[in-house]
Design a protein around this motif. Structure first.
Motif, mmCIF file in Angstrom:
data_model
loop_
_atom_site.group_PDB
_atom_site.id
_atom_site.type_symbol
_atom_site.label_atom_id
_atom_site.label_comp_id
_atom_site.label_asym_id
_atom_site.label_seq_id
_atom_site.Cartn_x
_atom_site.Cartn_y
_atom_site.Cartn_z
ATOM 1 N N PRO A 1 -4.684 34.833 27.077
ATOM 2 C CA PRO A 1 -4.845 33.405 26.794
ATOM 3 C C PRO A 1 -4.243 32.507 27.862
ATOM 4 O O PRO A 1 -4.682 31.367 28.016
ATOM 5 C CB PRO A 1 -4.127 33.225 25.459
ATOM 6 C CG PRO A 1 -3.121 34.322 25.414
ATOM 7 C CD PRO A 1 -3.750 35.470 26.141
ATOM 8 N N SER B 1 -2.970 33.622 18.278
ATOM 9 C CA SER B 1 -4.091 34.063 19.106
ATOM 10 C C SER B 1 -3.926 35.523 19.483
ATOM 11 O O SER B 1 -2.873 35.927 19.988
ATOM 12 C CB SER B 1 -4.170 33.223 20.390
ATOM 13 O OG SER B 1 -5.136 33.758 21.271
ATOM 14 N N ARG C 1 -3.341 25.215 24.078
ATOM 15 C CA ARG C 1 -2.827 26.318 24.876
ATOM 16 C C ARG C 1 -1.347 26.089 25.197
ATOM 17 O O ARG C 1 -0.823 26.597 26.179
ATOM 18 C CB ARG C 1 -3.638 26.456 26.170
ATOM 19 C CG ARG C 1 -5.001 27.106 25.976
ATOM 20 C CD ARG C 1 -4.865 28.595 25.632
ATOM 21 N NE ARG C 1 -6.160 29.243 25.554
ATOM 22 C CZ ARG C 1 -6.873 29.359 24.445
ATOM 23 N NH1 ARG C 1 -6.403 28.847 23.327
ATOM 24 N NH2 ARG C 1 -8.033 29.969 24.448
ATOM 25 N N GLU D 1 -12.394 32.639 21.771
ATOM 26 C CA GLU D 1 -11.332 32.426 20.795
ATOM 27 C C GLU D 1 -11.903 31.944 19.465
ATOM 28 O O GLU D 1 -11.519 32.428 18.398
ATOM 29 C CB GLU D 1 -10.339 31.406 21.352
ATOM 30 C CG GLU D 1 -9.163 31.115 20.436
ATOM 31 C CD GLU D 1 -8.111 32.198 20.468
ATOM 32 O OE1 GLU D 1 -7.099 32.030 19.785
ATOM 33 O OE2 GLU D 1 -8.300 33.209 21.153
#
Length: 429
Positions: A232, A227, A145, A423
């Motif tokens: 997110p 993504s 991330r 995801e």
């Protein structure tokens, strides 16, 4: 260029195409494919290619195998594959063994919606603005991330580290005869946006699912992970997919001013969209994570409209030019575009057919109704909606909402449908 069967067979023979990917979509718009050798393509056009539906979301319980029939008008060469023994892609229609159309084929839903609009005298086109994040990979090649940069809205290199990837994406799309209009860094760190030229609804949906594959492939080639998850990063802007819809009747753009403001048809169309917005939301925002995006960083959470304000659910910019259109701002990129476009079009046409009255923009903002605040609420509203049920084949209506209900149940119980597993589940898009 729209190819015929003869054109495709000739192109494949003359352009060193060795592999054909036959592509179709599950009920959520997730891309699936089976690869055949080029010498099998003629047989595929004539007899189809068999698939087993039991392991595909929304296809269970069909009672038989299904057949893929390539649509020759969707031929694309995959530029990132080797240029010797090349790979081509064809989107497919889905039929039952007796030759009848499969009710769960989401492309057919959009074809029907466009046909309904045309029967009412409307030519429809759509463009998209789509956002996505680029994240770094860890030492094992797994996505993190951690954004690829710390740039913000419209920043430039070297702060913007997505510039070359966006360039690669746009050039690849052009090679595939898909028309990007512009690209830039968005507000979030590592967040990017690419906008597309208007095309007919089916082409726009086809191009969107192709675009997501191109983005994923370009990111991977550059050691990053792309993504399309709606939210997110909790403290940064979410990723939306704005739908820019235009309609013409007798050659006239209905959203363009006619001396008295928008045409009557445009006002009825927008009123229909607003009337049905809440009950349709589950098709625009299909993940638990989708609802973390609403109401922050200019993502709408109220059912309203405006000419100039940037925040409402519906905007109608450029009304004095032939670029006038309706921007619908709640969808996110995890949606199935075939169903999303269909529901949006049906809602507007319902407004025209029943002459729903559009109130002044100020009346919506002063006493607003709200979009669903969770996937559970969105699913419940859709189940209660006779309008939603009337728009979709029974197979899609039931299976889609049943799977969403299961998603909600798992999420509420702290089960496997966490943000990270969402995801992974949607990684193909």
């Amino acid at each position: 260029m729209k190819y015929t069967v003869k054109d495709v067979l000739q192109f494949v023979e003359e352009n060193d195409v060795k592999f054909i990917r036959l592509v179709f979509f599950d009920i959520f718009g997730v891309m699936k494919n089976i690869s055949i050798m080029s010498q099998e393509l003629k047989r595929a056009f004539e007899r189809g290619v068999q698939i087993i539906p039991s392991s595909i979301d929304g296809f269970e319980g069909t009672g038989s195998d299904l057949m893929l029939f390539p649509d020759p008008g969707t031929l694309k060469i995959l530029p990132w594959r080797p240029q010797h023994d090349r790979v081509a892609r064809l989107l497919c229609d889905i039929r039952k063994p007796d030759g009848t159309p499969f009710e769960g084929n989401v492309r057919n839903v959009l074809k029907k919606a466009a046909d309904v609009a045309e029967s009412m005298g409307f030519k429809t086109k759509a463009g998209l603005s789509c956002e996505f994040y680029l994240f770094r990979l860890d030492e094992n090649g797994e996505p993190t991330r951690i954004p690829c940069d710390k740039a913000g809205y419209l920043d430039i290199a070297p702060l913007d580290k997505g510039e070359n990837i966006r360039r690669q994406i746009c050039l690849t799309l052009e090679e595939m005869e898909i028309n990007p209009l512009s690209s830039h860094h968005e507000s979030g760190p590592g967040q990017n946006q690419i906008d597309f030229r208007h095309s007919d609804l089916l082409t726009c949906a086809d191009d969107f699912v192709t675009f997501k594959t191109v983005v994923k492939t370009a990111a991977q080639a550059n050691g990053l992970y792309a993504s399309f998850l709606p939210k997110p990063l909790a403290d940064n802007s979410g990723s939306g997919m704005h739908i820019n819809l235009s309609l013409k009747k007798n050659g006239q753009n209905i959203f363009q001013e006619n001396g008295k403001g928008m045409t009557e048809s445009a006002r009825h169309f927008i009123a229909g969209v607003l009337r049905h917005a809440a009950e349709m939301t589950v098709f625009f925002d299909p993940l638990p994570n989708s609802y973390l995006r609403f109401g922050s960083f200019k993502a709408p959470d109220t059912i309203d409209w405006s000419y100039h304000d940037l925040n409402p659910l519906v905007r109608v910019p450029d009304v004095r030019t032939d670029r006038a259109r309706m921007d619908f701002r709640s969808p996110d990129p995890s949606c199935n575009p075939y169903l999303a476009f269909s529901m949006l079009l049906y809602a507007g046409l319902d407004g025209i057919e029943n002459r729903y009255e559009l109130q002044p923009e100020s009346s919506y903002s002063s006493n607003p109704d709200f979009l669903p605040q969770s996937l559970q609420q969105a699913c419940e509203l859709a189940r209660k909606s006779s309008f939603v049920k009337s728009c979709l084949p029974e197979t899609i209506y039931q299976n889609y909402l049943d799977i969403i209900s299961d998603t909600v149940s798992r999420s509420l119980q702290g089960g496997e449908f966490t943000r990270q597993s969402e995801e992974r589940y949607f990684e193909i898009i």
